[in-house]
Scaffold this motif. Structure first.
Motif, PDB file in Angstrom:
ATOM      1  N   ASP A   3       0.816  -1.222   0.000  1.00  0.00           N
ATOM      2  CA  ASP A   3       0.000   0.000   0.000  1.00  0.00           C
ATOM      3  C   ASP A   3       0.841   1.259   0.000  1.00  0.00           C
ATOM      4  O   ASP A   3       0.477   2.270  -0.598  1.00  0.00           O
ATOM      5  N   SER A   4       1.977   1.216   0.682  1.00  0.00           N
ATOM      6  CA  SER A   4       2.774   2.429   0.841  1.00  0.00           C
ATOM      7  C   SER A   4       3.335   2.936  -0.476  1.00  0.00           C
ATOM      8  O   SER A   4       3.760   4.082  -0.568  1.00  0.00           O
ATOM      9  N   ARG A   6       1.640   2.877  -3.414  1.00  0.00           N
ATOM     10  CA  ARG A   6       0.574   3.288  -4.315  1.00  0.00           C
ATOM     11  C   ARG A   6       0.512   4.809  -4.394  1.00  0.00           C
ATOM     12  O   ARG A   6       0.650   5.496  -3.395  1.00  0.00           O
ATOM     13  N   THR A  33      -5.605   4.643  -6.094  1.00  0.00           N
ATOM     14  CA  THR A  33      -4.145   4.583  -6.142  1.00  0.00           C
ATOM     15  C   THR A  33      -3.621   3.737  -7.291  1.00  0.00           C
ATOM     16  O   THR A  33      -4.228   2.747  -7.699  1.00  0.00           O
ATOM     17  N   HIS A  52      -5.270  -1.630  -9.246  1.00  0.00           N
ATOM     18  CA  HIS A  52      -4.428  -0.440  -9.097  1.00  0.00           C
ATOM     19  C   HIS A  52      -3.612  -0.142 -10.358  1.00  0.00           C
ATOM     20  O   HIS A  52      -2.551   0.477 -10.282  1.00  0.00           O
ATOM     21  N   GLY A 256      -3.684  10.025   1.453  1.00  0.00           N
ATOM     22  CA  GLY A 256      -3.307   8.917   0.591  1.00  0.00           C
ATOM     23  C   GLY A 256      -2.773   7.717   1.353  1.00  0.00           C
ATOM     24  O   GLY A 256      -2.431   7.800   2.539  1.00  0.00           O
ATOM     25  N   GLU A 257      -2.691   6.592   0.624  1.00  0.00           N
ATOM     26  CA  GLU A 257      -2.183   5.356   1.232  1.00  0.00           C
ATOM     27  C   GLU A 257      -0.738   5.526   1.707  1.00  0.00           C
ATOM     28  O   GLU A 257      -0.325   4.950   2.715  1.00  0.00           O
ATOM     29  N   ASP A 258       0.041   6.322   0.951  1.00  0.00           N
ATOM     30  CA  ASP A 258       1.432   6.520   1.335  1.00  0.00           C
ATOM     31  C   ASP A 258       1.539   7.235   2.682  1.00  0.00           C
ATOM     32  O   ASP A 258       2.368   6.886   3.540  1.00  0.00           O
ATOM     33  N   ARG A 260      -0.790   7.237   4.971  1.00  0.00           N
ATOM     34  CA  ARG A 260      -1.281   6.317   6.002  1.00  0.00           C
ATOM     35  C   ARG A 260      -0.179   5.341   6.418  1.00  0.00           C
ATOM     36  O   ARG A 260      -0.069   4.982   7.594  1.00  0.00           O
ATOM     37  N   TYR A 261       0.625   4.912   5.456  1.00  0.00           N
ATOM     38  CA  TYR A 261       1.732   4.020   5.794  1.00  0.00           C
ATOM     39  C   TYR A 261       2.732   4.742   6.703  1.00  0.00           C
ATOM     40  O   TYR A 261       3.221   4.182   7.695  1.00  0.00           O
TER      41      TYR A 261
END
Length: 562
Positions: A3-4, A6, A33, A52, A256-258, A260-261
């Motif tokens: 995920d990080s 994307r 993403t 994705h 974004g997913e990044d 969140r990571y």
């Protein structure tokens, strides 16, 4: 990819060769993403497309979704739905010879699905668009990795320096350009980096209760705000223990997913800091608790020594004061019994809440966790020392303080907070009176809970007859007294309950039969009949003042023991 790595569609459209592109429909899906890009030159794309993926195509494959070679609106809508089901990031279309535009029904479906359809520049060859977009995606991914690495390195450095939660939160907010809150599991603020505008927006979204508790339980998934921003709450967990929450707020865009990571990595490091702090607190709280136990049990008899020791702990033992005892109420029988580990977590959060709220009144007020209760000594606040010569005014001031503290600790009862009961002592004017005051506070808590069922605040001076009852340590003797006086009225039957109610109303109205009848909506003659029945059980309580007093006390004892 993880995920990080994307990349949101919006980020790719804002850089490099796609700056001339424009979104035709599906604006709400710009947070989808991308991990890779594919060119579609044949209509059988669904056989190999992966989640994705950002799909780039021209008019020829879309026109030939229908075997006849005609443009089919139904076929395009079906194709778009299938891409959405496969979690494709978006569809880029280069219009030209084979296709000038997409039917309105297709664009409406894209808006409904929040699936981005992008018009690609018509004057740039596909292979150049493809290579440029891959470079752009890789560039954004590299920026993400660099930012995550920098944040991780910064936080590790802060941990080694012994930084507190506030400094760590400030670094997270600075690197990720977000508003940040660190709260306890039930939403009590431990650190905050928020602008006034951010706080106002969150307050408008009803995410703070009246005591300032952040309603963290409402952010179970990424939540949109009215202003188009987004909230994320990452759990801070260590060794299976739920420690706190890391809340991030982007007021104008989705997170974004990044990011969140990166927040997950930050939460892991915060878990180390909080665990370390808790380990130190355990030792500190033991010393604090042991000292306050000695003072309140009477083992510490030297006032001067106790005051010096208290100053070393950051406390003051000023007079006059009151002792406050707060206990979490027993579980409702309908609840599933909590394990010892869960109950300890409740008590730890309860103690933390009292420490924080009392600290806002004054950090010099002693607060300690006695395992099954939190004990506080409250003295007159600064500027109100003149009330020391007026006992009634001093008691009123201190009781108001207790009410404020209880309201703040209670909040709106959300976030898993447990109901609790509080008792306060009489006014203490001398150090030697503290042990007796502690017993008064505990007794007030116990009697108040028995009398109200819980979630109560009881002041020893206001207990009335319950104050005397509460001083009797032999509970069995109280029970026997109530049964001897009330006889069959002490039984838990429907008839006994009804007669006790009638008796209590009569006593409340000083044996005025007419007034008691009106309150109970009962005929006058029916009330006279019941009085006769009560006198057969109790004796002539209407004419014997001593018997009437005994009956009134027995009724109060029975209420407390129910």
């Amino acid at each position: 990819m993880r995920d990080s790595y994307r990349v949101p569609v919006r980020d790719v459209l804002e850089v490099g060769g796609l700056l001339k592109s424009r979104i035709l429909a599906g604006q709400g899906g710009q947070g989808r993403t991308i991990t890779t890009v594919s060119i579609v030159e044949a209509p059988d794309v669904l056989d190999w497309v992966r989640p994705h993926t950002f799909v780039m195509t021209g008019g020829f494959p879309l026109r030939h979704l229908d075997p006849t070679g005609g443009l089919s609106t139904a076929g395009l809508c079906r194709f778009l739905s299938q891409l959405d089901d496969l979690e494709v990031a978006g569809l880029g279309v280069q219009f030209g010879t084979h296709l000038d535009e997409l039917p309105p029904e297709v664009l409406e479906l894209a808006d409904e699905l929040e699936f981005p359809i992008v018009s690609l520049p018509a004057d740039v060859p596909f292979d150049q668009l493809f290579s440029q977009m891959m470079v752009d995606v890789a560039g954004v991914q590299n920026d993400v990795l660099q930012r995550t690495y920098e944040l991780h390195a910064l936080l590790e450095g802060l941990l080694l320096e012994g930084a507190d939660v506030q400094r760590i939160a400030e670094q997270i907010a600075s690197v990720l350009a977000l508003g940040v809150l660190v709260t306890s599991v039930d939403g009590r603020q431990m650190a905050a980096v928020m602008t006034e505008e951010m706080r106002a927006e969150l307050a408008e979204a009803d995410l703070y209760d009246e005591t300032g508790r952040f309603r963290v339980e409402r952010i179970r998934t990424p939540a949109q705000t009215a202003g188009g921003g987004q909230l994320v709450a990452e759990p801070i967990v260590a060794a299976g223990n739920d420690l706190a929450r890391l809340v991030a707020f982007a007021p104008e865009h989705a997170i974004g997913e990044d990011v969140r990571y990166a927040l997950q990595r930050a939460a892991s490091l915060l878990a180390l800091q909080i665990t370390q702090r808790q380990a130190l607190n355990v030792v500190e709280n033991k010393y604090r608790g042991d000292f306050l136990r000695d003072v309140l049990s009477g083992r510490s008899k030297n006032r001067e020594h106790a005051e010096v020791y208290a100053v070393g702990l950051g406390w003051r033992l000023d007079m006059p004061c009151i002792v406050v005892a707060a206990q979490i109420d027993p579980q409702d029988p309908r609840e599933e019994p909590a394990s010892t580990r869960v109950r300890r977590a409740w008590q730890s959060r309860f103690h933390l809440a009292w420490t924080q709220v009392v600290g806002r009144e004054s950090p010099a007020y002693p607060v300690a966790d006695f395992g099954d209760e939190v004990v506080v000594i409250l003295s007159l606040p600064e500027g109100r020392e003149d009330l020391a010569a007026e006992p009634a005014a001093a008691v009123a001031e201190l009781q108001q303080m207790v009410e404020r503290i209880v309201r703040s600790v209670s909040g709106d009862r959300g976030g898993g907070r447990r109901p609790f009961s509080v008792g306060t002592s009489r006014l203490v004017r001398g150090f030697e009176q503290l042990p007796a005051a502690y017993q008064q506070a505990r007794r007030a808590t116990e009697v108040g809970r028995r009398f109200t069922g819980g979630s109560s605040t009881s002041h020893f001076d206001n207990l009335g007859i319950h104050r005397l009852i509460g001083l009797i340590p032999d509970i069995d003797e109280l029970t026997v007294f109530a049964q001897d006086i009330l006889g069959e009225l002490a039984e838990e039957t429907a008839q006994a309950t009804e007669l006790r109610t009638t008796l209590q109303v009569l006593l409340d109205h000083n044996l005025n039969v007419a007034e008691a009848s009106r309150e109970l909506l009962m005929h006058y003659n029916t009330m006279r009949y019941r009085i006769g029945k009560l006198e057969k059980i109790l004796g002539p309580f209407t004419t014997d003042a001593n018997l009437r007093l005994n009956v009134a006390v027995a009724l109060e004892v029975h209420k407390i023991q129910q």
